[in-house]
Design a protein around this motif. Structure first.
Motif, PDB file in Angstrom:
ATOM      1  N   ASP A 216       0.828  -1.210   0.000  1.00 51.26           N
ATOM      2  CA  ASP A 216       0.000   0.000   0.000  1.00 51.26           C
ATOM      3  C   ASP A 216       0.855   1.249   0.000  1.00 51.26           C
ATOM      4  OD1 ASP A 216      -2.321  -1.457  -0.056  1.00 51.26           O
ATOM      5  OD2 ASP A 216      -2.716  -1.292   2.100  1.00 51.26           O
ATOM      6  N   ARG A 219       2.455   1.818  -3.416  1.00 51.60           N
ATOM      7  CA  ARG A 219       1.493   2.342  -4.391  1.00 51.60           C
ATOM      8  C   ARG A 219       1.228   3.831  -4.154  1.00 51.60           C
ATOM      9  NH1 ARG A 219      -0.934  -2.837  -3.730  1.00 51.60           N
ATOM     10  NH2 ARG A 219      -2.304  -2.049  -2.091  1.00 51.60           N
ATOM     11  N   ARG A 220       1.042   4.221  -2.910  1.00 49.58           N
ATOM     12  CA  ARG A 220       0.810   5.647  -2.626  1.00 49.58           C
ATOM     13  C   ARG A 220       2.010   6.480  -3.043  1.00 49.58           C
ATOM     14  NH1 ARG A 220      -1.486   3.542   2.141  1.00 49.58           N
ATOM     15  NH2 ARG A 220       0.454   3.952   3.284  1.00 49.58           N
ATOM     16  N   GLU A 225      -2.670   4.478  -6.415  1.00 54.30           N
ATOM     17  CA  GLU A 225      -3.820   4.030  -5.638  1.00 54.30           C
ATOM     18  C   GLU A 225      -4.848   3.382  -6.563  1.00 54.30           C
ATOM     19  OE1 GLU A 225      -2.463   6.964  -5.407  1.00 54.30           O
ATOM     20  OE2 GLU A 225      -2.186   7.574  -3.324  1.00 54.30           O
TER      21      GLU A 225
END
Length: 231
Positions: A216, A219-220, A225
């Motif tokens: 996560d 990806r950010r 996202e």
């Protein structure tokens, strides 16, 4: 106080399958990585696998020239230039907590291309255990499942049957040949490189479950996202 992982989210990435774990190279890994390189990478009677023979530079610790200083500059540059438009993940590969090799991932304009380049190497003493295939499967699966890649591309010097075998086992198929130049201490050498590509339809997954932590945050950090896909 912020943690290092909060400051640079790729440091929190951990991909595990069976005895093998991939994680982003940290400075604490460098002494062990240097010793691994010194113990030997290139397999006798196979073509030199790199564009430059960095692994054969004179060992000169504490000197501005030679190994490991020149390689440290490259590894640190990958971290310093990590950005959404172009990024490189230098992943250390550990098997049973022992550093055995490196798995690299590189992408440019990834949100538009959904294309990842992969490259890898193992210390010579760690060949023949299935690690080379598994680490590549783990990296490709991460690109497809967690980042939303459409394809992963790689290449090997023609005649490197060990690398060719790993590519086939992961699901890569031939994608043309090209003439490239390898840089050695003696001279520049022209040679043929076989390009290979794998897609989600040809990809061969590992037999054991793969767990991913920290995706996560990556990806950010990359502005992806919503990029994850269900396996």
């Amino acid at each position: 106080m912020l943690t290092l992982e909060e400051i640079f989210p790729p440091f929190a990435l951990r991909i595990a399958c069976g005895p093998v774990v991939l994680s982003v190279l940290r400075d604490d890994d460098l002494p062990e990585l240097v010793e691994l390189v010194r113990s030997g990478i290139q397999v006798p009677d196979l073509p030199m696998p790199f564009l430059r023979d960095w692994h054969e530079e004179p060992f000169a610790p504490g000197s501005p020239d030679g190994f490991p200083t020149t390689s440290l500059g490259w590894w640190w540059t990958q971290r310093a230039t990590f950005a959404p438009d172009e990024w490189r993940l230098a992943l250390v590969v550990r098997r049973d907590d022992v550093l055995v090799g490196m798995q690299d991932m590189h992408a440019k304009d990834f949100p538009q291309t959904r294309h990842v380049m992969t490259g890898s190497w193992l210390g010579r003493a760690h060949h023949g255990q299935g690690t080379g295939t598994l680490m590549r499967q783990m990296a490709v699966g991460f690109a497809f499942d967690e980042l939303g890649a459409d394809r992963c591309e790689s290449g090997y010097i023609v005649g490197n049957h060990a690398s060719a075998a790993v590519s086939r086992k992961v699901g890569y198929v031939d994608n043309g040949r090209r003439r490239i130049v390898q840089h050695t201490r003696q001279s520049k050498v022209g040679t043929d490189e076989q390009r290979v590509v794998v897609t989600s339809t040809s990809y061969v997954r590992p037999g054991d479950e793969v767990t991913v932590d920290g995706a996560d945050g990556v990806r950010r950090f990359l502005g992806l996202e919503g990029g994850r896909r269900d396996a």
